[in-house]
Design a protein around this motif. Structure first.
Motif, PDB file in Angstrom:
ATOM      1  N   MET A   1       0.834  -1.205   0.000  1.00  0.00           N
ATOM      2  CA  MET A   1       0.000   0.000   0.000  1.00  0.00           C
ATOM      3  C   MET A   1       0.866   1.251   0.000  1.00  0.00           C
ATOM      4  O   MET A   1       0.566   2.237  -0.648  1.00  0.00           O
ATOM      5  N   GLN A   2       1.988   1.216   0.743  1.00  0.00           N
ATOM      6  CA  GLN A   2       2.894   2.360   0.809  1.00  0.00           C
ATOM      7  C   GLN A   2       4.325   1.880   0.564  1.00  0.00           C
ATOM      8  O   GLN A   2       4.602   0.681   0.530  1.00  0.00           O
ATOM      9  N   ASN A   3       5.268   2.826   0.418  1.00  0.00           N
ATOM     10  CA  ASN A   3       6.649   2.420   0.203  1.00  0.00           C
ATOM     11  C   ASN A   3       7.253   1.877   1.492  1.00  0.00           C
ATOM     12  O   ASN A   3       6.721   2.073   2.594  1.00  0.00           O
ATOM     13  N   GLU A   4       8.385   1.192   1.348  1.00  0.00           N
ATOM     14  CA  GLU A   4       8.990   0.486   2.477  1.00  0.00           C
ATOM     15  C   GLU A   4       9.396   1.433   3.594  1.00  0.00           C
ATOM     16  O   GLU A   4       9.246   1.104   4.784  1.00  0.00           O
ATOM     17  N   ARG A   5       9.904   2.595   3.256  1.00  0.00           N
ATOM     18  CA  ARG A   5      10.341   3.553   4.282  1.00  0.00           C
ATOM     19  C   ARG A   5       9.149   4.037   5.102  1.00  0.00           C
ATOM     20  O   ARG A   5       9.221   4.096   6.332  1.00  0.00           O
ATOM     21  N   ALA A   6       8.048   4.373   4.438  1.00  0.00           N
ATOM     22  CA  ALA A   6       6.859   4.838   5.151  1.00  0.00           C
ATOM     23  C   ALA A   6       6.310   3.741   6.051  1.00  0.00           C
ATOM     24  O   ALA A   6       5.925   3.994   7.212  1.00  0.00           O
ATOM     25  N   ILE A   7       6.287   2.508   5.553  1.00  0.00           N
ATOM     26  CA  ILE A   7       5.800   1.383   6.353  1.00  0.00           C
ATOM     27  C   ILE A   7       6.667   1.183   7.589  1.00  0.00           C
ATOM     28  O   ILE A   7       6.169   0.968   8.696  1.00  0.00           O
ATOM     29  N   ALA A   8       7.987   1.290   7.405  1.00  0.00           N
ATOM     30  CA  ALA A   8       8.900   1.127   8.540  1.00  0.00           C
ATOM     31  C   ALA A   8       8.658   2.201   9.601  1.00  0.00           C
ATOM     32  O   ALA A   8       8.672   1.914  10.812  1.00  0.00           O
ATOM     33  N   LEU A   9       8.425   3.426   9.185  1.00  0.00           N
ATOM     34  CA  LEU A   9       8.170   4.517  10.133  1.00  0.00           C
ATOM     35  C   LEU A   9       6.853   4.299  10.883  1.00  0.00           C
ATOM     36  O   LEU A   9       6.771   4.520  12.099  1.00  0.00           O
ATOM     37  N   ILE A  10       5.828   3.877  10.164  1.00  0.00           N
ATOM     38  CA  ILE A  10       4.534   3.626  10.794  1.00  0.00           C
ATOM     39  C   ILE A  10       4.659   2.516  11.836  1.00  0.00           C
ATOM     40  O   ILE A  10       4.195   2.644  12.975  1.00  0.00           O
ATOM     41  N   ARG A  11       5.303   1.427  11.448  1.00  0.00           N
ATOM     42  CA  ARG A  11       5.424   0.287  12.365  1.00  0.00           C
ATOM     43  C   ARG A  11       6.281   0.631  13.579  1.00  0.00           C
ATOM     44  O   ARG A  11       5.963   0.223  14.702  1.00  0.00           O
ATOM     45  N   ALA A  12       7.351   1.359  13.365  1.00  0.00           N
ATOM     46  CA  ALA A  12       8.198   1.744  14.494  1.00  0.00           C
ATOM     47  C   ALA A  12       7.421   2.629  15.462  1.00  0.00           C
ATOM     48  O   ALA A  12       7.528   2.478  16.693  1.00  0.00           O
ATOM     49  N   GLY A  13       6.646   3.557  14.925  1.00  0.00           N
ATOM     50  CA  GLY A  13       5.848   4.423  15.790  1.00  0.00           C
ATOM     51  C   GLY A  13       4.805   3.653  16.574  1.00  0.00           C
ATOM     52  O   GLY A  13       4.618   3.883  17.777  1.00  0.00           O
ATOM     53  N   PHE A  14       4.132   2.715  15.921  1.00  0.00           N
ATOM     54  CA  PHE A  14       3.089   1.957  16.618  1.00  0.00           C
ATOM     55  C   PHE A  14       3.694   1.012  17.653  1.00  0.00           C
ATOM     56  O   PHE A  14       3.110   0.785  18.714  1.00  0.00           O
ATOM     57  N   LYS A  15       4.885   0.475  17.364  1.00  0.00           N
ATOM     58  CA  LYS A  15       5.548  -0.380  18.352  1.00  0.00           C
ATOM     59  C   LYS A  15       5.910   0.411  19.605  1.00  0.00           C
ATOM     60  O   LYS A  15       5.884  -0.126  20.719  1.00  0.00           O
ATOM     61  N   PHE A  65      -1.458  -2.126  10.287  1.00  0.00           N
ATOM     62  CA  PHE A  65      -0.049  -1.750  10.189  1.00  0.00           C
ATOM     63  C   PHE A  65       0.847  -2.967   9.939  1.00  0.00           C
ATOM     64  O   PHE A  65       1.855  -2.875   9.243  1.00  0.00           O
ATOM     65  N   ASP A  66       0.475  -4.133  10.495  1.00  0.00           N
ATOM     66  CA  ASP A  66       1.259  -5.347  10.269  1.00  0.00           C
ATOM     67  C   ASP A  66       1.175  -5.822   8.824  1.00  0.00           C
ATOM     68  O   ASP A  66       2.058  -6.557   8.360  1.00  0.00           O
ATOM     69  N   ASN A  67       0.104  -5.443   8.126  1.00  0.00           N
ATOM     70  CA  ASN A  67      -0.125  -5.971   6.781  1.00  0.00           C
ATOM     71  C   ASN A  67      -0.112  -4.904   5.690  1.00  0.00           C
ATOM     72  O   ASN A  67      -0.636  -5.123   4.597  1.00  0.00           O
ATOM     73  N   LEU A  68       0.500  -3.753   5.980  1.00  0.00           N
ATOM     74  CA  LEU A  68       0.535  -2.684   4.986  1.00  0.00           C
ATOM     75  C   LEU A  68       1.214  -3.115   3.687  1.00  0.00           C
ATOM     76  O   LEU A  68       0.887  -2.612   2.610  1.00  0.00           O
ATOM     77  N   ASP A  69       2.160  -4.050   3.785  1.00  0.00           N
ATOM     78  CA  ASP A  69       2.868  -4.514   2.587  1.00  0.00           C
ATOM     79  C   ASP A  69       2.247  -5.772   1.993  1.00  0.00           C
ATOM     80  O   ASP A  69       2.814  -6.381   1.087  1.00  0.00           O
ATOM     81  N   LYS A  70       1.076  -6.163   2.504  1.00  0.00           N
ATOM     82  CA  LYS A  70       0.374  -7.349   1.995  1.00  0.00           C
ATOM     83  C   LYS A  70      -1.009  -6.921   1.511  1.00  0.00           C
ATOM     84  O   LYS A  70      -2.001  -7.029   2.231  1.00  0.00           O
TER      85      LYS A  70
END
Length: 387
Positions: A1-15, A65-70
């Motif tokens: 859904m989004q690029n890898e960098r954006a996904i990493a930032l979202i997941r890090a923030g939610f963690k 957020f866990d499945n943004l890349d799926k």
């Protein structure tokens, strides 16, 4: 859904939220505080008690957020979520307001030092895509937000369990194995997910099996307070387990308590067809009295040789406080097995050659999945409703 960098930032923030003490609850409270402050009229759309809603909100965010890349997982989930919110009279405008409130809540949670322009852009772009998917699905759904239904029978089969039958104003087009959410007059603005225990029919007849959940808001009223003539609201069907009839694999079904409902509906639907795969159905409970529907399942199996029903209980006898008669298994049924359902099922092997469905309490489903995985069962063969 989004690029890898954006996904990493979202997941890090939610963690960081999940790792903080009371972090998920604080984020959820902040989100709804911002939402209602910016849109005071939204408060009437939600129940008085928000505890359960806040928990579900955090769980949904975690899954997204866990499945943004799926895309194959997150898109159907968001579309279903958007359609399901229609029962609350929520539209695309509400989703966009929720997007703004969540960004404000997260910014306040992490602080300005962490909230950089890059982080804000990642959250804004991601939540824009999320709200867009939900909005499109909600605005293009052709089904009504809910149907009206009248209670026609209410049977208290155990002290804490009732079978409730209703007549819907118009037939609901659900498939056996799907679930719906319901609202009862005793608990306005509170919805509870239930699985129909019979297939859909043109007469609009539907049946639910409800067990009282300790500390629950809705299920105690369903078991103890619902009366014939009550008017319910039933939302369009969601999700649902299904059997692939084109697959050469036979079927394993594992039910705990009222988790039998969606499996029973599928079996009843299969009984209307001439050919079916073999089905092994394990029906479990803590006590023998928990096998409240065993006679119905046995009767179905008598005329459908592809179905084998195996009763399982953890205890040999009913508890002392059980007020009903001792339940006897029908003559000729598979002998009763004893132990935790996860242990009993895996004693027969990995079931790696089966389509597998598990239905019951969240703890029962998790324990059974863990036991099957440890026993070598391929997880892609396993279906269950969202926990």
């Amino acid at each position: 859904m989004q690029n890898e960098r954006a996904i990493a930032l979202i997941r890090a923030g939610f963690k960081s939220v999940q790792a903080a003490e009371d972090g998920p609850d604080r984020l959820a409270r902040s989100f709804f505080a911002h939402l209602f402050a910016q849109n005071p009229d939204f408060r009437t759309l939600f129940p008085v008690s928000m505890d359960q809603l806040r928990r579900h909100f955090i769980l949904a965010l975690g899954y997204i957020f866990d499945n943004l890349d799926k895309t194959d997982r997150v898109e159907p989930f968001l579309e279903q979520l958007g359609r399901d919110h229609r029962k609350h009279a929520i539209t695309g405008a509400h989703f966009r307001a929720g997007q703004s409130a969540l960004i404000a809540a997260f910014r306040g949670f992490v602080g300005n030092e962490v909230w950089t322009e890059e982080v804000e852009a990642a959250w804004a772009d991601t939540l824009d895509a999320v709200s867009c998917s939900m909005t499109v699905a909600a605005d293009n759904d052709e089904l009504p937000p809910y149907w009206g239904a009248t209670v026609v029978e209410h049977h208290r089969v155990l002290d804490d369990l009732a079978i409730i039958r209703l007549k819907v104003d118009a037939s609901i087009p659900y498939y056996p194995g799907q679930y719906v959410s319901v609202r009862i007059p005793q608990r306005p603005n509170l919805w509870r997910y239930l699985s129909p225990a019979i297939p859909s029919n043109p007469q609009g007849e539907i049946e639910f099996h409800v067990r009282r959940v300790s500390g629950g808001w809705v299920s105690p009223a369903m078991v103890s307070e619902v009366s014939v003539g009550d008017r319910w609201a039933i939302s369009p069907p969601l999700g649902g387990m299904s059997i692939d009839r084109n697959s050469p694999e036979d079927v394993l079904m594992i039910a705990g308590g009222t988790g039998i409902a969606p499996l029973r509906a599928q079996i009843m639907g299969m009984a209307l067809r001439s050919t079916n795969p073999r089905v092994h159905l394990f029906v479990s409970g803590v006590y023998p009295c928990d096998l409240y529907d065993i006679e119905t399942l046995w009767q179905i199996s008598l005329s459908n040789p592809w179905l084998t029903v195996i009763p399982v209980t953890e205890d040999y006898e009913d508890p002392w406080w059980h007020s009903g008669p001792t339940r006897e298994l029908p003559w000729g049924m598979h002998r009763q097995l004893y132990g935790r359902i996860s242990t009993v099922v895996t004693q027969f092997g990995s079931w790696a050659d089966r389509q597998i469905q598990i239905s019951g309490s969240p703890s029962m489903v998790r324990t059974t999945i863990y036991a099957l995985r440890r026993n070598g069962t391929p997880m892609e063969h396993v279906q269950h409703d969202p926990l």
